[in-house]
Motif scaffolding. Structure first.
Motif, PDB file in Angstrom:
ATOM      1  N   SER A 183      -6.166 -11.770  -4.653  1.00 43.09           N
ATOM      2  CA  SER A 183      -4.838 -11.368  -4.848  1.00 43.09           C
ATOM      3  C   SER A 183      -4.089 -11.646  -3.361  1.00 43.09           C
ATOM      4  O   SER A 183      -4.450 -10.998  -2.631  1.00 43.09           O
ATOM      5  N   TRP A 206      -8.968  -4.348   6.904  1.00 45.31           N
ATOM      6  CA  TRP A 206      -7.284  -4.795   6.562  1.00 45.31           C
ATOM      7  C   TRP A 206      -7.273  -5.534   5.204  1.00 45.31           C
ATOM      8  O   TRP A 206      -6.403  -5.412   4.639  1.00 45.31           O
ATOM      9  N   ARG A 230      -9.706  -7.923  -5.630  1.00 49.87           N
ATOM     10  CA  ARG A 230      -9.437  -6.709  -6.391  1.00 49.87           C
ATOM     11  C   ARG A 230     -10.402  -5.918  -6.771  1.00 49.87           C
ATOM     12  O   ARG A 230     -10.350  -4.589  -6.878  1.00 49.87           O
ATOM     13  N   THR A 233     -11.383  -3.129  -3.702  1.00 43.87           N
ATOM     14  CA  THR A 233     -10.522  -2.371  -3.464  1.00 43.87           C
ATOM     15  C   THR A 233      -9.580  -1.617  -4.614  1.00 43.87           C
ATOM     16  O   THR A 233      -9.715  -2.166  -5.706  1.00 43.87           O
ATOM     17  N   ASP A 234      -9.243  -0.286  -4.319  1.00 44.73           N
ATOM     18  CA  ASP A 234      -8.240   0.497  -5.492  1.00 44.73           C
ATOM     19  C   ASP A 234      -6.833   0.151  -5.360  1.00 44.73           C
ATOM     20  O   ASP A 234      -5.969   0.775  -5.842  1.00 44.73           O
ATOM     21  N   HIS A 235      -6.470  -0.797  -4.309  1.00 48.95           N
ATOM     22  CA  HIS A 235      -5.249  -0.981  -3.968  1.00 48.95           C
ATOM     23  C   HIS A 235      -4.844  -2.444  -4.118  1.00 48.95           C
ATOM     24  O   HIS A 235      -5.589  -3.160  -4.102  1.00 48.95           O
ATOM     25  N   ASP A 236      -3.276  -2.661  -4.271  1.00 50.76           N
ATOM     26  CA  ASP A 236      -2.979  -3.966  -4.274  1.00 50.76           C
ATOM     27  C   ASP A 236      -2.934  -4.500  -2.934  1.00 50.76           C
ATOM     28  O   ASP A 236      -2.800  -3.986  -1.992  1.00 50.76           O
ATOM     29  N   ARG A 238      -0.052  -5.839  -1.905  1.00 49.40           N
ATOM     30  CA  ARG A 238       0.970  -5.308  -1.081  1.00 49.40           C
ATOM     31  C   ARG A 238       0.705  -4.051  -0.005  1.00 49.40           C
ATOM     32  O   ARG A 238       1.220  -4.109   0.826  1.00 49.40           O
ATOM     33  N   TRP A 239      -0.023  -3.197  -1.145  1.00 45.96           N
ATOM     34  CA  TRP A 239      -0.519  -2.109  -0.033  1.00 45.96           C
ATOM     35  C   TRP A 239      -1.020  -2.346   1.264  1.00 45.96           C
ATOM     36  O   TRP A 239      -0.759  -1.755   2.192  1.00 45.96           O
ATOM     37  N   HIS A 240      -1.935  -3.378   1.045  1.00 50.62           N
ATOM     38  CA  HIS A 240      -2.766  -3.687   2.281  1.00 50.62           C
ATOM     39  C   HIS A 240      -2.013  -4.351   3.399  1.00 50.62           C
ATOM     40  O   HIS A 240      -2.198  -4.162   4.402  1.00 50.62           O
ATOM     41  N   ASP A 242       1.186  -3.820   3.755  1.00 47.97           N
ATOM     42  CA  ASP A 242       2.057  -2.831   4.629  1.00 47.97           C
ATOM     43  C   ASP A 242       1.075  -2.099   5.545  1.00 47.97           C
ATOM     44  O   ASP A 242       1.581  -1.716   6.761  1.00 47.97           O
ATOM     45  N   ARG A 243      -0.051  -1.806   5.258  1.00 47.96           N
ATOM     46  CA  ARG A 243      -1.111  -0.997   6.040  1.00 47.96           C
ATOM     47  C   ARG A 243      -1.062  -1.894   7.337  1.00 47.96           C
ATOM     48  O   ARG A 243      -1.501  -1.464   8.396  1.00 47.96           O
TER      49      ARG A 243
END
Length: 383
Positions: A183, A206, A230, A233-236, A238-240, A242-243
């Motif tokens: 993704s 990251w 995916r 990770t539990d996040h999409d 976009r979240w990664h 931003d981080r």
């Protein structure tokens, strides 16, 4: 003697693989119809647009200001902590190693080259199926501007992307396991300095299962993005991203970024299809999983695969053999010899990396593999 048809080939999908296949086939003397269901070539953008100078040269595509955004002269490979290895080829050569291209303009350029060679291009045209005929040809069912149109051909080239409909017509399994689909999400930004290098950041902190990047895009712009698996990770994505932009070792450099465009999509990191032909059908590009399973790069493999397919089909249709799966498999064998065997080795290498259970060991293996891949003497550089 072959039965007369409207076209020798119908190529479904006018991206780099389809347009290159059409151009090579026309140069070999075939009548080619190139169709695409889109009304705008190259949209939506789902990749960073990096391509090597060698890949363009092998496909007989001259770099042009029409589509080149920024020349690239090397790479920087970072690990998760920011330790970097820089490979800047400007110390050895003045010519660019590659380019970041505008995918909209690049795809239009490739389709234009196919048209200039003699292919016919129909946009806003969806291929809905085909019906083999007793005379050895096939009737290809199209919907053009909402109206049904049927044409006859000898072969249909499926260059219609990851979820290939042409592949499904032939009963070829085109689904990808979730763990092998990255993704991806990226921002086009202003205010981030670049140095004519592709910058790659590995490390699950990251980008679990993938990597992050900062690519020059020209005119004061850069691409900042990443791809993740995916299932890791539990996040999409976009979240990664931003981080990564706010917390990574590049955060100070990226904090002034002004987002001007948002892009995203799925990239297959799977093995190539073991079956790439059927009666009257050949698959190429993303439709056949011709994507580097380590880097996710697909433009160079699409150009090469399209050229192999178009050249093979021109030679094949000059003979008298019927276009059955067994006879068309000569294309697959040629692709394996020129490109696919190396791609399979990369897939096996990727699999071995992510079979490693220790996250730190996985990070180290992926970082060293990415760094080695970009070295000038790498055995994998043609993929």
């Amino acid at each position: 003697m072959r039965v007369k048809v409207d076209y020798d080939l119908v190529v479904v999908g006018s991206g780099p693989a389809g347009a290159t296949a059409a151009r090579a086939a026309v140069r070999g003397g075939l009548r080619v119809l190139l169709v695409d269901k889109k009304q705008e070539l190259g949209a939506p953008i789902q990749c960073s647009g990096a391509v090597s100078a060698n890949a363009l040269a092998r496909a007989d595509v001259a770099p042009d200001d029409e589509f080149v955004l920024e020349p690239v002269y090397g790479f920087v490979a970072y690990d998760a902590t920011g330790a970097a290895e820089t490979l800047d080829y400007r110390r050895y050569r003045a010519q660019p190693l590659g380019y970041v291209v505008d995918r909209r303009r690049f795809d239009r350029h490739l389709a234009g080259l196919a048209e200039q060679a003699g292919a016919e291009l129909w946009l806003k045209t969806e291929a809905t199926g085909h019906s083999p005929r007793p005379d050895g040809t096939t009737e290809v069912h199209l919907t053009r501007y909402g109206r049904p149109v049927d044409v006859t051909a000898h072969v249909v080239v499926g260059a219609d992307g990851v979820q290939s409909q042409v592949g499904r017509w032939a009963g070829i399994q085109t689904r990808i396991k979730l763990k092998e689909l990255a993704s991806c999400f990226q921002f086009v930004v202003e205010g981030v300095e670049t140095r004519g290098l592709l910058e790659i950041v590995t490390g699950e902190r990251w980008a679990p299962g993938g990597y992050a990047w900062v690519f020059p895009k020209g005119h004061g712009h850069a691409e900042v993005g990443l791809g993740v698996a995916r299932t890791m990770t539990d996040h999409d994505a976009r979240w990664h991203l931003d981080r990564f932009m706010s917390e990574s070792f590049l955060a100070d450099r990226l904090k002034g970024a002004r987002i001007v465009e948002v892009q995203g999509g799925g990239v297959p990191l799977a093995a190539p299809l073991k079956r790439q032909t059927a009666d009257h059908i050949v698959l190429v590009g993303d439709a056949a999983r011709h994507v580097n399973p380590i880097t996710g790069g697909g433009i160079h493999t699409a150009l090469k695969g399209g050229q192999i397919a178009g050249t093979f089909l021109a030679e094949f249709l000059a003979g008298d053999l019927p276009p059955t799966a067994a006879h068309l498999d000569g294309y697959h064998r040629r692709w394996l010899a020129e490109l696919g065997d190396t791609m399979w080795k990369l897939y096996e290498l990727k699999t071995s990396i992510f079979r490693e259970r220790d996250p730190r060991r996985r990070d180290a293996l992926l970082n060293s593999t990415m760094t080695d891949y970009f070295r000038p003497d790498s055995a994998y550089r043609k993929v």
